[in-house]
Design an enzyme around this catalytic site. Structure first.
Site, PDB file in Angstrom:
ATOM      1  N   GLY A   1       3.481   1.187   8.606  1.00 15.93           N
ATOM      2  CA  GLY A   1       3.720   2.146   7.517  1.00 15.93           C
ATOM      3  C   GLY A   1       4.655   3.256   7.979  1.00 15.93           C
ATOM      4  N   HIS A   2       4.372   3.822   9.167  1.00 14.19           N
ATOM      5  CA  HIS A   2       5.260   4.871   9.692  1.00 14.19           C
ATOM      6  C   HIS A   2       6.656   4.313   9.928  1.00 14.19           C
ATOM      7  CE1 HIS A   2       1.253   6.390  11.193  1.00 14.19           C
ATOM      8  NE2 HIS A   2       1.720   7.465  10.599  1.00 14.19           N
TER       9      HIS A   2
ATOM     10  N   GLN B   1      -5.402  21.208   9.636  1.00  5.96           N
ATOM     11  CA  GLN B   1      -5.662  20.423   8.410  1.00  5.96           C
ATOM     12  C   GLN B   1      -6.953  19.628   8.488  1.00  5.96           C
ATOM     13  OE1 GLN B   1      -1.810  18.163   8.996  1.00  5.96           O
ATOM     14  NE2 GLN B   1      -2.996  16.478   8.142  1.00  5.96           N
TER      15      GLN B   1
ATOM     16  N   GLN C   1      -0.619  14.703  -1.160  1.00  2.00           N
ATOM     17  CA  GLN C   1       0.153  15.415  -0.133  1.00  2.00           C
ATOM     18  C   GLN C   1       1.630  15.455  -0.511  1.00  2.00           C
ATOM     19  OE1 GLN C   1      -0.346  15.094   4.312  1.00  2.00           O
ATOM     20  NE2 GLN C   1       1.321  13.634   4.109  1.00  2.00           N
TER      21      GLN C   1
ATOM     22  N   SER D   1      -3.096   2.563   7.532  1.00  2.22           N
ATOM     23  CA  SER D   1      -3.501   3.928   7.880  1.00  2.22           C
ATOM     24  C   SER D   1      -3.953   3.939   9.330  1.00  2.22           C
ATOM     25  CB  SER D   1      -4.671   4.353   6.980  1.00  2.22           C
ATOM     26  OG  SER D   1      -5.345   5.460   7.549  1.00  2.22           O
TER      27      SER D   1
ATOM     28  N   ARG E   1      -6.375   5.448  10.372  1.00  5.67           N
ATOM     29  CA  ARG E   1      -7.842   5.431  10.384  1.00  5.67           C
ATOM     30  C   ARG E   1      -8.407   4.008  10.245  1.00  5.67           C
ATOM     31  NH1 ARG E   1      -7.133  10.714   7.738  1.00  5.67           N
ATOM     32  NH2 ARG E   1      -8.108  12.255   9.091  1.00  5.67           N
TER      33      ARG E   1
HETATM   34  O1  PAF Z   1       0.535  12.701   6.707  1.00  7.05           O
HETATM   35  C1  PAF Z   1       0.384  13.137   7.864  1.00  7.05           C
HETATM   36  O2  PAF Z   1       0.384  12.394   8.847  1.00  7.05           O
HETATM   37  C2  PAF Z   1       0.194  14.621   8.072  1.00  7.05           C
HETATM   38  O3  PAF Z   1      -0.546  15.192   7.039  1.00  7.05           O
HETATM   39  C3  PAF Z   1       1.504  15.391   8.293  1.00  7.05           C
HETATM   40  C4  PAF Z   1       2.400  15.326   7.058  1.00  7.05           C
HETATM   41  C5  PAF Z   1       2.249  14.815   9.491  1.00  7.05           C
HETATM   42  C6  PAF Z   1       1.221  16.872   8.557  1.00  7.05           C
HETATM   43  O4  PAF Z   1       0.452  17.038   9.699  1.00  7.05           O
END
Ligand code: PAF
Length: 285
Positions: A36-37, A61, A154, A186, A188
């Site tokens: 995904g990244h 966060q 987000q 993800s 996770r």
């Molecule tokens: O989506 C994420 O991985 C995080 O919320 C981010 C945008 C890198 C901010 O820490």
């Protein structure tokens, strides 16, 4: 690929690129990179001359009872994947580098959009996200920043923040990357046990069934949320929310809304999964 850990080093690289007229794409991450990244990085490459990726597990966060300590930190493997993906610069700061004065006193907070969906049960989460993303934008000064649509809320909040605070950066949303069985990728997912992993794609299937019900003409959104939420609970999830929301405001959708997002968060054991599907409803006169 160069790896740097300080704000001043990032600025030096980016200044050099901008002076040469090169455009800079940026993908902020918390690491433990998966396909995904990599799809976000590909999108950044398609739009810009050079790509910067940050890896920072941002403490502000995470709530007190969330998984900050056990969040996977896999910097060496991530750096290798980033080299393969053609990344130009990796920024991997420490907590002290990002928060040098200790407890933050300056926050960036987006009203309203953060009240719904994940924001309702993760107090302070989006304030932490918008604060760190603002800091990263100020450090990296990208022309384009790419975020995944899996984190629909987000993305909406960051778009709003960037527009209202006049950040000179184009925010790009990239489609959710999925495993072959539909599970949204993800970091996770790695926490799921074998049996939880088998069950996990049910979340996306349930959202698709709900979407199909709306497309078939059902319009009692609250009843649909209840029915499909209960179905997930019965399947073994602990549903945090399953909401049919208006896609821009993120407020619960009413029967006259046409631009919808069906979003859910649900736990399997200790692992919280989120997913969403969008749909446009054609109103009959
Ligand atoms: O989506 C994420 O991985 C995080 O919320 C981010 C945008 C890198 C901010 O820490």
């Amino acid at each position: 690929m160069q790896t740097v850990h300080s704000v001043s080093q990032v600025r030096e690289y980016v200044r050099g690129w901008h002076n040469k007229g090169l455009s800079v794409g940026f993908v902020p991450t918390m690491g433990n990179l998966h396909e995904g990244h990599l799809s976000l990085i590909k999108e950044a490459h398609a739009r810009c001359d050079v790509v910067v990726v940050s890896i920072f597990v941002n403490p502000t966060q995470f709530g007190p009872n969330e998984d900050f300590d056990r969040y996977p930190r896999t910097l060496d493997a991530d750096a290798a994947a980033l080299v393969d993906a053609g990344t130009d610069l990796l920024f991997a700061p420490s907590v002290d580098e990002m928060y040098p004065l200790g407890q933050n006193q300056t926050w960036v907070d987006v009203d309203n959009l953060g009240d719904y969906l994940c924001g309702a049960s993760r107090e302070g989460h989006f304030r932490g996200v918008t604060t760190v993303v603002s800091k990263l934008f100020n450090i990296v000064q990208p022309d384009v920043a790419v975020f995944g649509e899996k984190d629909f809320q987000q993305l909406a909040i960051i778009r709003r923040m960037a527009e209202e605070l006049c950040f000179p950066v184009k925010i790009v949303g990239a489609a959710t990357s999925r495993e072959s069985d539909g599970l949204a990728r993800s970091s996770r997912n790695g926490f799921l046990s074998e049996s939880e992993r088998k069950l996990a794609p049910r979340l996306y299937r349930q959202l698709q069934q709900l979407k199909a019900d709306i497309e078939a003409g059902e319009r009692d959104f609250r009843a649909l949320e209840k029915r499909h939420g209960e179905a997930l609970d019965q399947a073994g999830f602990q549903v945090d929310y399953l909401t049919i929301a208006e896609a821009r405001s993120l407020a619960p959708a009413g029967e006259n809304d046409t631009n919808l997002v069906i979003a859910a968060a649900a736990k399997l054991g200790q692992t919280r999964l989120i997913d969403n599907v969008s749909l446009a409803v054609v109103r009959t006169p």
